[in-house]
Write a protein that holds these residues in place. Structure first.
Motif, short mmCIF file in Angstrom:
data_model
loop_
_atom_site.label_atom_id
_atom_site.label_comp_id
_atom_site.label_asym_id
_atom_site.label_seq_id
_atom_site.Cartn_x
_atom_site.Cartn_y
_atom_site.Cartn_z
N ALA A 1 0.83 -1.21 0.00
CA ALA A 1 0.00 0.00 0.00
C ALA A 1 0.87 1.26 0.00
CB ALA A 1 -0.94 -0.01 1.20
N ASP A 2 1.95 1.25 0.78
CA ASP A 2 2.86 2.40 0.78
C ASP A 2 3.46 2.61 -0.60
OD1 ASP A 2 2.42 2.93 3.47
OD2 ASP A 2 4.27 1.94 4.15
N ASN A 3 3.90 1.53 -1.22
CA ASN A 3 4.51 1.61 -2.54
C ASN A 3 3.51 2.09 -3.58
OD1 ASN A 3 5.25 0.51 -5.26
ND2 ASN A 3 7.09 -0.11 -4.16
N PHE A 4 2.31 1.50 -3.57
CA PHE A 4 1.30 1.89 -4.55
C PHE A 4 0.83 3.32 -4.30
CE2 PHE A 4 -3.13 1.58 -6.32
CZ PHE A 4 -2.73 1.53 -7.65
N GLY A 5 0.68 3.69 -3.03
CA GLY A 5 0.29 5.06 -2.70
C GLY A 5 1.31 6.08 -3.18
N SER A 6 2.60 5.75 -3.03
CA SER A 6 3.66 6.63 -3.53
C SER A 6 3.59 6.76 -5.05
CB SER A 6 5.04 6.10 -3.13
OG SER A 6 5.20 6.16 -1.75
N TRP A 7 3.33 5.65 -5.71
CA TRP A 7 3.20 5.69 -7.17
C TRP A 7 2.03 6.59 -7.57
CZ3 TRP A 7 -0.64 4.22 -10.59
CH2 TRP A 7 -0.28 4.24 -11.95
N LEU A 8 0.89 6.44 -6.91
CA LEU A 8 -0.26 7.29 -7.20
C LEU A 8 0.10 8.77 -7.02
CD1 LEU A 8 -3.17 5.34 -5.45
CD2 LEU A 8 -2.89 5.68 -7.92
N ALA A 9 0.74 9.08 -5.90
CA ALA A 9 1.12 10.46 -5.62
C ALA A 9 2.08 11.00 -6.68
CB ALA A 9 1.74 10.57 -4.23
N SER A 10 2.99 10.15 -7.17
CA SER A 10 3.95 10.58 -8.20
C SER A 10 3.24 10.91 -9.51
CB SER A 10 5.02 9.52 -8.42
OG SER A 10 4.51 8.44 -9.20
N ASP B 1 -5.33 7.18 -1.69
CA ASP B 1 -6.42 6.84 -0.77
C ASP B 1 -6.40 5.34 -0.44
OD1 ASP B 1 -7.21 5.89 -3.22
OD2 ASP B 1 -9.18 6.81 -3.20
N ILE B 2 -5.23 4.75 -0.53
CA ILE B 2 -5.07 3.31 -0.28
C ILE B 2 -4.98 3.07 1.22
CG2 ILE B 2 -3.63 1.30 -0.74
CD1 ILE B 2 -4.95 2.57 -3.23
N SER B 3 -5.86 2.20 1.72
CA SER B 3 -5.83 1.86 3.14
C SER B 3 -4.62 1.01 3.45
CB SER B 3 -7.10 1.12 3.53
OG SER B 3 -6.99 0.66 4.85
N ARG B 4 -3.98 1.31 4.55
CA ARG B 4 -2.85 0.51 5.01
C ARG B 4 -3.33 -0.60 5.94
NH1 ARG B 4 -1.74 4.48 1.56
NH2 ARG B 4 0.46 4.97 1.43
N ALA B 5 -4.57 -0.55 6.37
CA ALA B 5 -5.12 -1.55 7.28
C ALA B 5 -5.43 -2.83 6.52
CB ALA B 5 -6.39 -1.01 7.93
N TRP B 6 -5.19 -3.95 7.19
CA TRP B 6 -5.51 -5.23 6.56
C TRP B 6 -5.69 -6.28 7.63
CZ3 TRP B 6 -3.92 -10.19 6.62
CH2 TRP B 6 -4.43 -11.03 5.60
N PRO B 7 -6.73 -7.07 7.60
CA PRO B 7 -7.96 -6.71 6.91
C PRO B 7 -8.64 -5.56 7.62
CG PRO B 7 -8.27 -8.75 8.13
CD PRO B 7 -6.85 -8.31 8.33
N GLN B 8 -9.48 -4.91 6.94
CA GLN B 8 -10.13 -3.71 7.50
C GLN B 8 -11.62 -3.94 7.59
OE1 GLN B 8 -8.99 -0.92 4.50
NE2 GLN B 8 -10.81 -1.25 3.30
#
Length: 138
Positions: free
Chosen positions: A115-124, A130-137
Protein backbone atom coordinates in the motif's frame (compact mmCIF):
# COMPACT_ATOMS: atom_id res chain seq x y z
CA UNK A 1 -10.54 -17.70 6.94
CA UNK A 2 -9.24 -17.69 3.36
CA UNK A 3 -10.38 -14.64 1.40
CA UNK A 4 -9.15 -13.27 -1.93
CA UNK A 5 -8.69 -9.49 -1.61
CA UNK A 6 -9.68 -9.62 2.05
CA UNK A 7 -9.82 -5.86 2.70
CA UNK A 8 -12.49 -5.48 0.02
CA UNK A 9 -14.52 -8.61 0.77
CA UNK A 10 -14.47 -8.28 4.55
CA UNK A 11 -15.43 -4.61 4.27
CA UNK A 12 -18.30 -5.54 1.94
CA UNK A 13 -19.50 -8.37 4.19
CA UNK A 14 -19.42 -6.09 7.23
CA UNK A 15 -21.31 -3.34 5.40
CA UNK A 16 -24.02 -5.78 4.35
CA UNK A 17 -24.28 -7.30 7.83
CA UNK A 18 -24.67 -3.83 9.35
CA UNK A 19 -27.16 -2.78 6.68
CA UNK A 20 -29.35 -5.67 7.81
CA UNK A 21 -28.76 -4.87 11.51
CA UNK A 22 -26.78 -8.07 12.01
CA UNK A 23 -23.59 -6.53 13.45
CA UNK A 24 -20.12 -7.04 12.02
CA UNK A 25 -18.21 -10.26 11.51
CA UNK A 26 -16.21 -9.42 14.61
CA UNK A 27 -19.36 -8.85 16.66
CA UNK A 28 -20.92 -12.06 15.42
CA UNK A 29 -17.77 -14.09 16.07
CA UNK A 30 -17.12 -12.40 19.39
CA UNK A 31 -13.50 -12.02 18.31
CA UNK A 32 -11.19 -10.45 15.77
CA UNK A 33 -11.52 -11.68 12.18
CA UNK A 34 -8.22 -13.53 12.18
CA UNK A 35 -6.29 -15.30 11.02
CA UNK A 36 -7.07 -14.39 7.43
CA UNK A 37 -5.11 -15.88 4.57
CA UNK A 38 -5.29 -13.82 1.37
CA UNK A 39 -3.70 -15.23 -1.82
CA UNK A 40 -3.67 -11.74 -3.35
CA UNK A 41 -1.56 -10.29 -0.54
CA UNK A 42 0.72 -13.31 -0.64
CA UNK A 43 1.12 -13.02 -4.41
CA UNK A 44 2.02 -9.31 -4.15
CA UNK A 45 4.66 -10.21 -1.60
CA UNK A 46 6.08 -13.40 -3.08
CA UNK A 47 6.14 -12.35 -6.75
CA UNK A 48 6.36 -8.58 -6.38
CA UNK A 49 7.72 -7.70 -9.81
CA UNK A 50 5.57 -9.96 -11.96
CA UNK A 51 3.74 -8.01 -14.60
CA UNK A 52 0.09 -8.47 -15.40
CA UNK A 53 -3.21 -8.52 -13.63
CA UNK A 54 -3.61 -10.01 -10.20
CA UNK A 55 -7.23 -10.98 -10.37
CA UNK A 56 -8.19 -14.48 -9.30
CA UNK A 57 -8.84 -15.42 -12.92
CA UNK A 58 -5.41 -14.14 -14.00
CA UNK A 59 -3.67 -15.85 -11.11
CA UNK A 60 -5.09 -19.25 -12.04
CA UNK A 61 -2.91 -19.34 -15.15
CA UNK A 62 0.15 -18.08 -13.23
CA UNK A 63 -0.20 -20.90 -10.72
CA UNK A 64 -1.37 -23.60 -13.15
CA UNK A 65 -4.91 -23.85 -11.82
CA UNK A 66 -7.73 -24.52 -14.27
CA UNK A 67 -9.83 -21.43 -14.94
CA UNK A 68 -13.31 -22.84 -14.79
CA UNK A 69 -15.87 -21.47 -17.21
CA UNK A 70 -18.37 -20.70 -14.46
CA UNK A 71 -15.86 -18.50 -12.61
CA UNK A 72 -17.30 -15.71 -10.46
CA UNK A 73 -19.77 -17.99 -8.77
CA UNK A 74 -18.99 -18.40 -5.07
CA UNK A 75 -18.31 -22.12 -5.02
CA UNK A 76 -16.13 -22.08 -8.14
CA UNK A 77 -14.16 -19.02 -7.03
CA UNK A 78 -13.47 -20.66 -3.65
CA UNK A 79 -12.25 -23.79 -5.40
CA UNK A 80 -9.96 -21.81 -7.71
CA UNK A 81 -8.69 -19.65 -4.84
CA UNK A 82 -7.80 -22.70 -2.76
CA UNK A 83 -6.05 -24.20 -5.79
CA UNK A 84 -4.01 -21.01 -6.23
CA UNK A 85 -3.13 -21.01 -2.54
CA UNK A 86 -2.08 -24.66 -2.68
CA UNK A 87 0.17 -24.01 -5.69
CA UNK A 88 1.67 -20.98 -3.93
CA UNK A 89 2.62 -23.23 -1.02
CA UNK A 90 4.33 -25.61 -3.46
CA UNK A 91 6.13 -22.82 -5.31
CA UNK A 92 7.08 -20.92 -2.14
CA UNK A 93 7.73 -23.57 0.54
CA UNK A 94 8.74 -20.89 3.05
CA UNK A 95 5.04 -20.08 3.53
CA UNK A 96 3.87 -23.70 3.59
CA UNK A 97 5.14 -24.43 7.09
CA UNK A 98 4.19 -21.13 8.70
CA UNK A 99 1.39 -21.24 11.25
CA UNK A 100 -1.78 -19.28 10.51
CA UNK A 101 -1.12 -16.55 13.07
CA UNK A 102 2.39 -15.85 11.79
CA UNK A 103 1.17 -15.92 8.19
CA UNK A 104 -1.59 -13.46 9.08
CA UNK A 105 0.94 -11.08 10.67
CA UNK A 106 3.26 -11.46 7.66
CA UNK A 107 0.36 -10.39 5.41
CA UNK A 108 -0.45 -7.38 7.61
CA UNK A 109 3.12 -6.15 7.13
CA UNK A 110 3.29 -7.05 3.44
CA UNK A 111 -0.01 -5.37 2.66
CA UNK A 112 1.25 -2.20 4.35
CA UNK A 113 4.44 -2.30 2.24
CA UNK A 114 2.42 -2.80 -0.93
CA UNK A 115 0.00 0.00 0.00
CA UNK A 116 2.86 2.40 0.78
CA UNK A 117 4.51 1.61 -2.54
CA UNK A 118 1.30 1.89 -4.55
CA UNK A 119 0.29 5.06 -2.70
CA UNK A 120 3.66 6.63 -3.53
CA UNK A 121 3.20 5.69 -7.17
CA UNK A 122 -0.26 7.29 -7.20
CA UNK A 123 1.12 10.46 -5.62
CA UNK A 124 3.95 10.58 -8.20
CA UNK A 125 1.27 10.62 -10.91
CA UNK A 126 -0.59 13.49 -9.21
CA UNK A 127 -3.37 11.19 -8.02
CA UNK A 128 -4.78 10.92 -4.54
CA UNK A 129 -3.25 8.24 -2.33
CA UNK A 130 -6.42 6.84 -0.77
CA UNK A 131 -5.07 3.31 -0.28
CA UNK A 132 -5.83 1.86 3.14
CA UNK A 133 -2.85 0.51 5.01
CA UNK A 134 -5.12 -1.55 7.28
CA UNK A 135 -5.51 -5.23 6.56
CA UNK A 136 -7.96 -6.71 6.91
CA UNK A 137 -10.13 -3.71 7.50
CA UNK A 138 -13.72 -3.18 8.48
Amino acid sequence: MVVFNAPFDITLINAELRRHDLGSLEERLGAETAPVIDPLVLDHSLDRYRRGKRTLSAMTSVYGVTLQEDAHTAQVDVSMMLGVLQEMAVRYPRIAGVDDGALHQFQVEEHRKWADNFGSWLASKGRVDDISRAWPQE
